[in-house]
Design a protein around this motif. Sequence first.
Motif, PDB file in Angstrom:
ATOM      1  N   MET A 128       0.930  -0.699  -0.182  1.00 18.01           N
ATOM      2  CA  MET A 128      -0.253   0.167   0.129  1.00 18.01           C
ATOM      3  C   MET A 128       0.489   1.469  -0.187  1.00 18.01           C
ATOM      4  SD  MET A 128      -2.681   0.579   2.375  1.00 18.01           S
ATOM      5  CE  MET A 128      -4.678  -0.095   1.450  1.00 18.01           C
ATOM      6  N   LEU A 129       0.422   2.353  -0.138  1.00 15.69           N
ATOM      7  CA  LEU A 129       1.217   3.412  -0.457  1.00 15.69           C
ATOM      8  C   LEU A 129       1.253   4.782   0.280  1.00 15.69           C
ATOM      9  CD1 LEU A 129       0.820   4.194  -4.639  1.00 15.69           C
ATOM     10  CD2 LEU A 129       2.653   2.773  -3.668  1.00 15.69           C
ATOM     11  N   LEU A 130       2.072   5.193   0.786  1.00 11.07           N
ATOM     12  CA  LEU A 130       1.588   6.797   1.508  1.00 11.07           C
ATOM     13  C   LEU A 130       0.736   7.522   1.358  1.00 11.07           C
ATOM     14  CD1 LEU A 130       5.517   7.074   2.683  1.00 11.07           C
ATOM     15  CD2 LEU A 130       3.722   5.912   3.811  1.00 11.07           C
ATOM     16  N   GLN A 131       0.679   7.845  -0.096  1.00  5.74           N
ATOM     17  CA  GLN A 131       0.101   8.848  -0.238  1.00  5.74           C
ATOM     18  C   GLN A 131      -1.627   7.871   0.108  1.00  5.74           C
ATOM     19  OE1 GLN A 131       0.780   9.453  -4.326  1.00  5.74           O
ATOM     20  NE2 GLN A 131      -0.485   7.579  -4.872  1.00  5.74           N
ATOM     21  N   ASP A 132      -2.067   6.981   0.195  1.00  2.86           N
ATOM     22  CA  ASP A 132      -3.320   5.637   0.599  1.00  2.86           C
ATOM     23  C   ASP A 132      -3.524   5.683   1.487  1.00  2.86           C
ATOM     24  OD1 ASP A 132      -3.842   6.260  -2.331  1.00  2.86           O
ATOM     25  OD2 ASP A 132      -2.454   4.309  -2.798  1.00  2.86           O
ATOM     26  N   MET A 133      -2.694   6.157   3.045  1.00  4.69           N
ATOM     27  CA  MET A 133      -2.329   5.425   3.863  1.00  4.69           C
ATOM     28  C   MET A 133      -2.647   6.872   4.999  1.00  4.69           C
ATOM     29  SD  MET A 133       0.497   2.166   3.819  1.00  4.69           S
ATOM     30  CE  MET A 133       0.696   2.202   5.720  1.00  4.69           C
ATOM     31  N   PHE A 134      -2.330   7.986   4.997  1.00  6.59           N
ATOM     32  CA  PHE A 134      -1.841   8.963   6.215  1.00  6.59           C
ATOM     33  C   PHE A 134      -2.828   9.863   5.441  1.00  6.59           C
ATOM     34  CE2 PHE A 134       1.194   5.498   6.677  1.00  6.59           C
ATOM     35  CZ  PHE A 134       1.329   5.468   7.840  1.00  6.59           C
ATOM     36  N   ARG A 135      -2.438  10.758   6.219  1.00  4.92           N
ATOM     37  CA  ARG A 135      -3.527  11.913   6.625  1.00  4.92           C
ATOM     38  C   ARG A 135      -3.107  12.624   4.734  1.00  4.92           C
ATOM     39  NH1 ARG A 135      -1.902  13.395  12.131  1.00  4.92           N
ATOM     40  NH2 ARG A 135       0.585  13.536  11.433  1.00  4.92           N
ATOM     41  N   GLY A 136      -4.154  12.998   4.469  1.00  9.53           N
ATOM     42  CA  GLY A 136      -3.824  13.423   2.558  1.00  9.53           C
ATOM     43  C   GLY A 136      -3.910  14.722   2.612  1.00  9.53           C
ATOM     44  N   VAL A 143       2.818  11.956   6.957  1.00  9.05           N
ATOM     45  CA  VAL A 143       3.076  10.652   7.552  1.00  9.05           C
ATOM     46  C   VAL A 143       3.850  11.248   9.200  1.00  9.05           C
ATOM     47  CG1 VAL A 143       5.268   9.411   6.578  1.00  9.05           C
ATOM     48  CG2 VAL A 143       3.649   8.411   8.331  1.00  9.05           C
ATOM     49  N   SER A 144       3.678  10.916  10.003  1.00  4.05           N
ATOM     50  CA  SER A 144       4.541  11.286  11.178  1.00  4.05           C
ATOM     51  C   SER A 144       5.044   9.564  11.895  1.00  4.05           C
ATOM     52  CB  SER A 144       3.583  11.732  12.659  1.00  4.05           C
ATOM     53  OG  SER A 144       2.868  10.489  12.756  1.00  4.05           O
ATOM     54  N   VAL A 145       5.939   9.413  12.946  1.00  2.00           N
ATOM     55  CA  VAL A 145       6.668   7.882  13.348  1.00  2.00           C
ATOM     56  C   VAL A 145       5.307   7.686  14.444  1.00  2.00           C
ATOM     57  CG1 VAL A 145       8.077   7.791  15.241  1.00  2.00           C
ATOM     58  CG2 VAL A 145       8.333   9.232  13.863  1.00  2.00           C
ATOM     59  N   ASP A 146       4.589   8.357  14.746  1.00  2.00           N
ATOM     60  CA  ASP A 146       3.271   8.099  15.674  1.00  2.00           C
ATOM     61  C   ASP A 146       2.341   7.024  14.157  1.00  2.00           C
ATOM     62  OD1 ASP A 146       5.187   9.427  18.156  1.00  2.00           O
ATOM     63  OD2 ASP A 146       3.289  11.254  18.040  1.00  2.00           O
ATOM     64  N   ASP A 147       1.912   7.788  13.353  1.00  2.00           N
ATOM     65  CA  ASP A 147       1.307   7.414  13.086  1.00  2.00           C
ATOM     66  C   ASP A 147       1.753   6.068  12.234  1.00  2.00           C
ATOM     67  OD1 ASP A 147       0.228   9.890  12.690  1.00  2.00           O
ATOM     68  OD2 ASP A 147       0.361  10.416  10.820  1.00  2.00           O
ATOM     69  N   LEU A 148       2.601   5.800  11.898  1.00  2.00           N
ATOM     70  CA  LEU A 148       3.705   4.658  11.515  1.00  2.00           C
ATOM     71  C   LEU A 148       3.457   3.377  12.162  1.00  2.00           C
ATOM     72  CD1 LEU A 148       4.353   3.630   8.987  1.00  2.00           C
ATOM     73  CD2 LEU A 148       6.795   4.362   9.517  1.00  2.00           C
ATOM     74  N   THR A 149       3.509   3.990  13.818  1.00  2.00           N
ATOM     75  CA  THR A 149       3.724   3.264  14.450  1.00  2.00           C
ATOM     76  C   THR A 149       2.554   2.886  14.927  1.00  2.00           C
ATOM     77  OG1 THR A 149       5.566   4.739  15.425  1.00  2.00           O
ATOM     78  CG2 THR A 149       4.782   2.853  17.547  1.00  2.00           C
ATOM     79  N   ALA A 150       1.547   3.506  14.874  1.00  2.00           N
ATOM     80  CA  ALA A 150       0.346   3.179  15.606  1.00  2.00           C
ATOM     81  C   ALA A 150      -0.562   1.762  13.640  1.00  2.00           C
ATOM     82  CB  ALA A 150      -0.717   3.948  15.328  1.00  2.00           C
ATOM     83  N   MET A 151      -0.614   2.192  13.054  1.00  2.00           N
ATOM     84  CA  MET A 151      -0.222   1.033  11.416  1.00  2.00           C
ATOM     85  C   MET A 151       0.529  -0.153  11.780  1.00  2.00           C
ATOM     86  SD  MET A 151       0.601   0.094   8.284  1.00  2.00           S
ATOM     87  CE  MET A 151       1.721   1.158   8.341  1.00  2.00           C
ATOM     88  N   LEU A 152       1.407   0.045  12.217  1.00  2.00           N
ATOM     89  CA  LEU A 152       2.471  -1.092  12.220  1.00  2.00           C
ATOM     90  C   LEU A 152       1.380  -2.268  13.541  1.00  2.00           C
ATOM     91  CD1 LEU A 152       5.830  -0.210  11.006  1.00  2.00           C
ATOM     92  CD2 LEU A 152       4.025  -1.503  10.088  1.00  2.00           C
TER      93      LEU A 152
END
Length: 142
Positions: free
Chosen positions: A1-9, A114-123
Amino acid sequence: MLLQDMFRGEEEVVTVSPDESLHRAAELMKERNVGAVVVTQNGKVAGMLTDRDVALATMLREASRETPVKDVMRTNVQTIWGDEGVFNACQAFSGYKVRRLPVVDRDGKLVGIVSVDDLTAMLARELFNVSQALEPALSVKM
């Protein structure tokens, strides 16, 4: 999945112009509950301003409430392309030692953040999903 589809637009990214006052930027951070704003000019990333930047500049009397964002913002902002994935984002966070990455398209236009917090929550969510999927297989009695 691409970043543009996963995190705040783009519509969710808090942005300011370089000529906006520090006071207005701080108000936006408070209203939107974010620790940074992306400074944009003509839809492209011109800089980044964090709550820490504002606090230090004002507390050390290097800036006032009316000081334009461009006088305090960081201009050497690392970005990541929207058509990249999570692995690239992890590498960028580690390599650049940053907590936030504006996401841009191949023309340099801001499309998200995208932030480290966003990525951590998603993972964490994904690891939970994997554990749920594996549970039946792991609980089989021999």
